[in-house]
Every structure is written in C-alpha cells, then in structure tokens.
Design an enzyme around this catalytic site. Structure first.
Site, PDB file in Angstrom:
ATOM      1  N   LYS A  16      10.294   7.734  11.211  1.00 42.79           N
ATOM      2  CA  LYS A  16       9.754   6.769  12.368  1.00 42.79           C
ATOM      3  C   LYS A  16      10.483   7.318  13.861  1.00 42.79           C
ATOM      4  CE  LYS A  16       9.077   2.728   9.501  1.00 42.79           C
ATOM      5  NZ  LYS A  16       9.437   1.343   9.158  1.00 42.79           N
ATOM      6  N   TYR A  56      -1.314   0.035   9.251  1.00 45.63           N
ATOM      7  CA  TYR A  56      -0.483  -1.165   8.771  1.00 45.63           C
ATOM      8  C   TYR A  56      -1.693  -2.309   8.663  1.00 45.63           C
ATOM      9  CZ  TYR A  56       4.259   0.799   9.374  1.00 45.63           C
ATOM     10  OH  TYR A  56       5.478   1.511   9.377  1.00 45.63           O
ATOM     11  N   PHE A  64       5.840 -10.015  12.607  1.00 41.93           N
ATOM     12  CA  PHE A  64       6.226  -8.933  13.167  1.00 41.93           C
ATOM     13  C   PHE A  64       5.397  -7.535  13.276  1.00 41.93           C
ATOM     14  CE2 PHE A  64       6.602  -8.533   8.450  1.00 41.93           C
ATOM     15  CZ  PHE A  64       6.017  -7.232   8.127  1.00 41.93           C
ATOM     16  N   ARG A  92      10.309   6.458  -2.528  1.00 39.83           N
ATOM     17  CA  ARG A  92      10.687   4.994  -2.154  1.00 39.83           C
ATOM     18  C   ARG A  92      12.106   4.918  -2.571  1.00 39.83           C
ATOM     19  NH1 ARG A  92       7.290   1.664   0.879  1.00 39.83           N
ATOM     20  NH2 ARG A  92       7.916  -0.022  -0.560  1.00 39.83           N
ATOM     21  N   THR A  98      13.189  -1.835   1.886  1.00 38.88           N
ATOM     22  CA  THR A  98      12.613  -2.216   3.470  1.00 38.88           C
ATOM     23  C   THR A  98      13.750  -2.594   4.318  1.00 38.88           C
ATOM     24  OG1 THR A  98      10.587  -2.718   2.607  1.00 38.88           O
ATOM     25  CG2 THR A  98      11.082  -3.462   4.562  1.00 38.88           C
ATOM     26  N   ARG A 109      17.855   4.767   4.072  1.00 45.14           N
ATOM     27  CA  ARG A 109      18.314   3.800   4.953  1.00 45.14           C
ATOM     28  C   ARG A 109      19.780   3.153   4.627  1.00 45.14           C
ATOM     29  NH1 ARG A 109      12.293   1.223   3.358  1.00 45.14           N
ATOM     30  NH2 ARG A 109      11.130   2.208   5.012  1.00 45.14           N
ATOM     31  N   ASN A 119      14.272   1.079  10.711  1.00 47.10           N
ATOM     32  CA  ASN A 119      14.793   1.482   9.112  1.00 47.10           C
ATOM     33  C   ASN A 119      14.366   2.838   9.117  1.00 47.10           C
ATOM     34  OD1 ASN A 119      12.009   1.031   8.790  1.00 47.10           O
ATOM     35  ND2 ASN A 119      12.424  -0.333   7.274  1.00 47.10           N
ATOM     36  N   HIS A 122       9.069   5.653   6.679  1.00 48.64           N
ATOM     37  CA  HIS A 122       7.899   5.374   5.825  1.00 48.64           C
ATOM     38  C   HIS A 122       7.832   6.063   4.683  1.00 48.64           C
ATOM     39  CE1 HIS A 122       4.326   3.539   4.760  1.00 48.64           C
ATOM     40  NE2 HIS A 122       3.828   4.750   4.781  1.00 48.64           N
ATOM     41  N   GLU A 133      -3.314   6.870   2.970  1.00 49.80           N
ATOM     42  CA  GLU A 133      -2.552   7.250   4.229  1.00 49.80           C
ATOM     43  C   GLU A 133      -2.817   8.697   4.325  1.00 49.80           C
ATOM     44  OE1 GLU A 133       0.738   3.555   3.479  1.00 49.80           O
ATOM     45  OE2 GLU A 133       1.403   5.698   3.335  1.00 49.80           O
TER      46      GLU A 133
HETATM   47  P1  RTP Z   1       7.296   1.095   5.463  1.00 44.83           P
HETATM   48  O1  RTP Z   1       5.564   0.619   5.224  1.00 44.83           O
HETATM   49  O2  RTP Z   1       7.633   1.207   6.819  1.00 44.83           O
HETATM   50  O3  RTP Z   1       7.681   2.178   4.559  1.00 44.83           O
HETATM   51  O4  RTP Z   1       7.946  -0.018   5.085  1.00 44.83           O
HETATM   52  P2  RTP Z   1       7.941  -0.834   3.597  1.00 44.83           P
HETATM   53  O5  RTP Z   1       6.852  -0.550   2.833  1.00 44.83           O
HETATM   54  O6  RTP Z   1       9.525  -0.943   2.926  1.00 44.83           O
HETATM   55  O7  RTP Z   1       7.743  -2.648   4.312  1.00 44.83           O
HETATM   56  P3  RTP Z   1       6.200  -3.073   4.950  1.00 44.83           P
HETATM   57  O8  RTP Z   1       6.304  -4.473   3.974  1.00 44.83           O
HETATM   58  O9  RTP Z   1       5.336  -2.316   4.618  1.00 44.83           O
HETATM   59  O10 RTP Z   1       6.564  -3.407   6.146  1.00 44.83           O
HETATM   60  C1  RTP Z   1       6.528  -2.384   7.018  1.00 44.83           C
HETATM   61  C2  RTP Z   1       7.724  -2.170   8.129  1.00 44.83           C
HETATM   62  O11 RTP Z   1       7.563  -3.272   9.064  1.00 44.83           O
HETATM   63  C3  RTP Z   1       8.944  -3.620   9.226  1.00 44.83           C
HETATM   64  N1  RTP Z   1       9.254  -4.931   8.872  1.00 44.83           N
HETATM   65  N2  RTP Z   1       9.887  -5.841   9.592  1.00 44.83           N
HETATM   66  N3  RTP Z   1      10.374  -9.424   8.659  1.00 44.83           N
HETATM   67  C4  RTP Z   1      10.413  -8.387   9.451  1.00 44.83           C
HETATM   68  O12 RTP Z   1      11.019  -8.268  10.516  1.00 44.83           O
HETATM   69  C5  RTP Z   1       9.937  -7.161   8.858  1.00 44.83           C
HETATM   70  N4  RTP Z   1       9.334  -6.553   7.681  1.00 44.83           N
HETATM   71  C6  RTP Z   1       8.909  -5.437   7.825  1.00 44.83           C
HETATM   72  C7  RTP Z   1       9.777  -2.832   8.691  1.00 44.83           C
HETATM   73  O13 RTP Z   1      10.145  -1.481   9.506  1.00 44.83           O
HETATM   74  C8  RTP Z   1       8.952  -2.063   7.549  1.00 44.83           C
HETATM   75  O14 RTP Z   1       9.346  -0.646   7.114  1.00 44.83           O
END
Ligand code: RTP
Length: 155
Positions: A16, A56, A64, A92, A98, A109, A119, A122, A133
């Site tokens: 990122k 997304y 968010f 992962r 996350t 992370r 973080n 991705h 993707e």
């Molecule tokens: P990514 O898609 O970035 O790999 O992350 P992830 O699957 O671990 O998490 P996801 O639920 O898909 O969320 C995407 C990104 O959004 C940000 N996030 N902020 N509550 C919050 O403030 C919040 N929750 C998620 C994080 O940067 C996350 O990686």
C-alpha cells in the site's frame, strides 16, 4: 505429487502507499522470494479512486470505506501476483492480521505497523477473490509464465 499439482496457485498482493513511502517494498518482496514463491507480475502504479472502489466493492457501506479508498489512491502502490503452493493462505499469514495489534511479530504487519488504517499491505483472502483481483489489476499478457529453480528445489 500433491505439492507439484497445487503449485500453480496465485494470489494478488499490494504494498500500500504507506509501505512504499516507508521503503518497505524490497523487504516485502524479499520475504515472498525467500519463502519460495514465484513472482508472476509486478507494477508500481498510482490508481484512481474508481479502480479502488471496484477492488474494495465488498466493503462498500463500511464506515471506513471512503477513507480507505482515498488513502489507497493517495500515492503509488506496488501491485504483484505471486504463485506457489497455498500462496493465498500462506500470504495472509505472512501479512498478519488486519489489525496490527493482533499481528504477531514475524509477520509484515506485526513487524512494521501499529495502526489498522496504515497496515502496509494487502493480500487476497481466498482463491476466488485472488482470481477476481488479478483480473482487475493485470492484463493476462502481463502475467509471466516461466520456469524457476523453485520448480526443482522447492517442490
Ligand atoms: P486488505 O484487504 O487490505 O488485505 O485487508 P484485510 O482483508 O485484512 O481487511 P478488510 O476487512 O478487507 O479491510 C480492508 C482494509 O481496510 C482497512 N480497515 N480499516 N475498522 C477500520 O477502521 C478498518 N477496518 C479495515 C484496513 O487497512 C484493511 O486492510
């Protein structure tokens, strides 16, 4: 062997904009190379908010969402495709959780981040989302199909 037949699994990873700004691109690539994965595609690119809304789409409606899209569009990121046995799940695990607070030291992370909104990386969360993707981020012609020493020394 089972390993050889499943060694074609692919995942989409992105460093990122915060990871690029902090100079972590080489380290993240290095971790995947050393683990034994094969780099299939790579580009440094600043993408539009529109593209990120597609990426997304599943998070649309989350509080968010807008901030996430703006942050991801705020500077160049590194989009990559990596290939190898169980690369989606292993990827992962190598990224960590996350929320950096739940990420163990030793993960990307867990070693380099403290805030969920910054973080660093991705990674696709399933083989199906990896397929989607990879299609969204890369043209088929930009995915390199080649042999590597991995094919002999890892499997
Ligand atoms: P990514 O898609 O970035 O790999 O992350 P992830 O699957 O671990 O998490 P996801 O639920 O898909 O969320 C995407 C990104 O959004 C940000 N996030 N902020 N509550 C919050 O403030 C919040 N929750 C998620 C994080 O940067 C996350 O990686």
């Amino acid at each position: 062997s089972r390993a050889m037949s499943k060694s074609g699994e692919r995942t989409f990873l992105a460093v990122k904009p915060d990871g690029v700004q902090r100079g972590l691109v080489g380290d993240i690539i290095s971790r995947f190379e050393k683990r034994g994965y094969k780099l299939v595609a790579l580009k440094l690119q600043q993408v539009s908010e529109d593209h990120l809304r597609k990426h997304y789409a599943d998070l649309k409606g989350k509080p968010f969402f807008e901030g996430l899209v703006k942050f991801m569009a705020s500077g160049p990121l590194v989009a990559m495709v990596w290939e190898g046995l169980d690369v989606v799940k292993q990827g992962r695990a190598m990224l960590g959780e996350t929320n950096p607070l739940a990420s163990k030291p030793g993960s990307i992370r867990g070693d380099y981040s403290i805030d969920m909104g910054r973080n660093i990386c991705h990674g696709s969360d399933s083989v199906e989302s990896a397929k989607k993707e990879i299609e969204l981020w890369f043209d088929a012609k930009d995915l390199c199909d080649y042999k590597k020493a991995n094919d002999v020394w890892v499997y």
